[in-house]
Motif scaffolding. Structure first.
Motif, short mmCIF file in Angstrom:
data_model
loop_
_atom_site.label_atom_id
_atom_site.label_comp_id
_atom_site.label_asym_id
_atom_site.label_seq_id
_atom_site.Cartn_x
_atom_site.Cartn_y
_atom_site.Cartn_z
N ASP A 48 51.78 50.00 56.52
CA ASP A 48 51.87 50.32 55.09
C ASP A 48 51.81 49.04 54.26
OD1 ASP A 48 52.19 53.16 55.19
OD2 ASP A 48 54.22 52.86 55.93
N SER A 49 51.02 49.06 53.20
CA SER A 49 50.94 47.89 52.33
C SER A 49 50.63 48.33 50.91
CB SER A 49 49.86 46.91 52.82
OG SER A 49 48.58 47.51 52.80
N VAL A 50 51.18 47.58 49.96
CA VAL A 50 50.93 47.82 48.54
C VAL A 50 50.64 46.47 47.91
CG1 VAL A 50 51.83 48.72 46.37
CG2 VAL A 50 52.51 49.80 48.53
N CYS A 51 49.50 46.35 47.25
CA CYS A 51 49.17 45.07 46.64
C CYS A 51 48.31 45.26 45.40
CB CYS A 51 48.47 44.16 47.64
SG CYS A 51 46.83 44.70 48.11
N SER A 52 48.13 44.18 44.66
CA SER A 52 47.23 44.17 43.51
C SER A 52 45.79 44.05 43.99
CB SER A 52 47.56 43.00 42.59
OG SER A 52 48.90 43.02 42.16
N ASP A 53 44.88 44.65 43.24
CA ASP A 53 43.44 44.50 43.52
C ASP A 53 42.98 43.21 42.85
OD1 ASP A 53 40.70 44.60 43.70
OD2 ASP A 53 40.56 46.75 43.25
N ALA B 209 41.95 26.90 41.43
CA ALA B 209 42.88 27.84 42.08
C ALA B 209 43.60 27.17 43.23
CB ALA B 209 42.11 29.06 42.61
N ARG B 210 44.78 27.67 43.51
CA ARG B 210 45.54 27.24 44.68
C ARG B 210 44.85 27.76 45.94
NH1 ARG B 210 50.64 25.66 42.79
NH2 ARG B 210 51.39 25.64 44.92
N ASP B 211 45.33 27.33 47.10
CA ASP B 211 44.83 27.85 48.36
C ASP B 211 45.95 27.92 49.38
OD1 ASP B 211 43.01 28.90 50.12
OD2 ASP B 211 42.26 26.97 50.80
N ARG C 221 43.78 32.70 48.28
CA ARG C 221 42.52 32.74 49.03
C ARG C 221 41.67 33.93 48.62
NH1 ARG C 221 46.35 30.83 52.79
NH2 ARG C 221 46.76 32.88 53.70
N ALA C 222 42.30 35.06 48.32
CA ALA C 222 41.55 36.23 47.85
C ALA C 222 40.88 35.95 46.51
CB ALA C 222 42.48 37.43 47.73
N SER D 95 37.79 33.63 47.02
CA SER D 95 36.68 34.39 47.60
C SER D 95 36.08 35.34 46.57
CB SER D 95 37.18 35.16 48.82
OG SER D 95 36.17 35.99 49.35
N ALA D 96 36.95 36.02 45.79
CA ALA D 96 36.46 36.96 44.79
C ALA D 96 35.63 36.25 43.73
CB ALA D 96 37.64 37.69 44.14
N PHE D 97 36.10 35.11 43.25
CA PHE D 97 35.36 34.38 42.22
C PHE D 97 33.99 33.94 42.74
CE2 PHE D 97 34.06 30.43 40.14
CZ PHE D 97 34.09 30.81 38.80
#
Length: 369
Positions: free
Chosen positions: A168-173, A197-199, A205-206, A209-211
């Motif tokens: 089970d996991s809940v996170c921001s998109d 951005a930090r790493d 890291r997300a 990658s998204a950017f």
């Protein structure tokens, strides 16, 4: 925090909440006057713990709160503290006692805390592991997957096929959040954008990658780059990945305001996305010292929206649903405790964009950067 632990030293509360001891003591005194806790010499005690201490030794205990749920979040992580408070509102309403555990910055610090909590009888776990590096994250998958109590990950999305894929996991998109930032800047006419951005976390890291994927896939973007925004990263994989190098690329080390100003000038970048808030505010101050004004010379969108609104220039920011992540995760854990065999859930919640004026239309008067 006092209610979840039974008692806490004022100095520890001050350190964990990142406030002065004077502030923590004043708040403890106010809560004591309101009858919500008891004060001692440098210690705050919950009313429940005081009542238990005063009760006869033979008195039995009752209620759902006798077995706690462990809540594990990283030390000095204001972003996840908001998530923690969201979770506690649900657990308190359900009558479930919360045992809060603050993870120090040392590698692998979560595991001994969790093992201790389970040894103390915790019947469920809400956890946001720090996972500064990919290697540290992968090492955490195996032991978390082997836990025999209901567990919900907060703001962490294990990769497909990993040992935690079915947890089970809940996170921001965060892909959606980054798209909000980039689309806002593009709508204002910006075509050359840098991400600082930090790493040192899965979220960082997300975002990187998204950017890279978003900026590299938009026809409107003429040039883009990714740089490291803080020196605290311990990541061995801290350099930009292959996808990130499709743009101007990063310089390898953490960027300062002076370095960012130089990058803006050399490549005529007109806008920047900055993660996280504290780094963003510092970079904006340093940009001003280097003669770069926000938003006149460089439009800025911050990511996290914890303190972005409090800068001398209030920053437009992407706001992940921090408290909602905690609430939904806690609701899911409560369901798991009552229905252990239910199928696992992977939930993503959408961030929002808070516009405050640190980004402006490129057609506005703009000095040469």
């Amino acid at each position: 925090m006092v209610r979840s632990r039974g008692s806490a030293r004022v100095s520890d509360l001050a350190a964990e909440l990142e406030v002065s001891v004077v502030t923590a003591r004043r708040d403890v005194e106010e809560l004591a006057r309101a009858g919500k806790l008891r004060r001692g010499h440098g210690v705050a005690r919950s009313l429940d713990s005081v009542a238990r201490a005063q009760a006869p030794r033979s008195a039995p205990s009752h209620g759902a709160g006798d077995a706690a749920v462990a809540l594990v979040v990283p030390e000095r992580h204001t972003y996840l503290y908001e998530t923690m408070h969201g979770a506690r509102t649900v657990l308190d309403a359900a009558g479930i006692r919360v045992a809060l555990h603050i993870t120090p910055q040392a590698t692998g610090a979560e595991r001994p805390l969790v093992e201790r909590a389970l040894a103390d009888g915790a019947r469920g776990l809400l956890i946001a592991p720090r996972w500064r590096t990919v290697a540290e994250e992968e090492a955490g998958h195996a032991w978390l997957a082997g836990l025999d109590v209901p567990t919900v990950l907060m703001e962490r999305r294990p990769p497909r096929g990993s040992a935690l894929h079915a947890m089970d996991s809940v996170c921001s998109d965060h892909w959606y959040g980054m798209r909000l930032a980039v689309d806002h800047l593009v709508s204002l006419g910006h075509r050359r954008i840098v991400l600082a951005a930090r790493d040192d976390s899965p979220t960082a890291r997300a975002l990187r990658s998204a950017f890279a994927g978003i900026a590299g896939g938009l026809e409107e973007i003429e040039d883009w780059s990714v740089v490291l925004s803080a020196s605290s990263s311990e990541a061995a994989d801290g350099a930009a990945g292959p996808a990130e190098r499709q743009g101007t690329g990063d310089g390898g080390g953490p960027v300062t305001g002076e370095g960012l100003a130089r990058l803006l000038r050399e490549h005529d970048f007109t806008a920047a996305v900055l993660h996280g808030d504290v780094d963003a505010l510092m970079l904006v101050q340093q940009l001003a010292d280097s003669g770069v004004r926000v938003p006149q010379d460089c439009s800025v969108v911050a990511y996290d929206d914890v303190v972005a609104a409090f800068g001398s220039t209030p920053l437009t920011a992407v706001a992940p649903p921090k408290a909602a992540v905690g609430r939904v995760a806690a609701e899911l854990l409560v369901q798991r405790l009552s229905r252990p065999g239910a199928p696992p859930q992977r939930t993503e919640l959408l961030p929002t964009l808070q516009i405050r004026g640190s980004a402006q239309d490129l057609a506005s008067d703009r000095s040469t950067v």
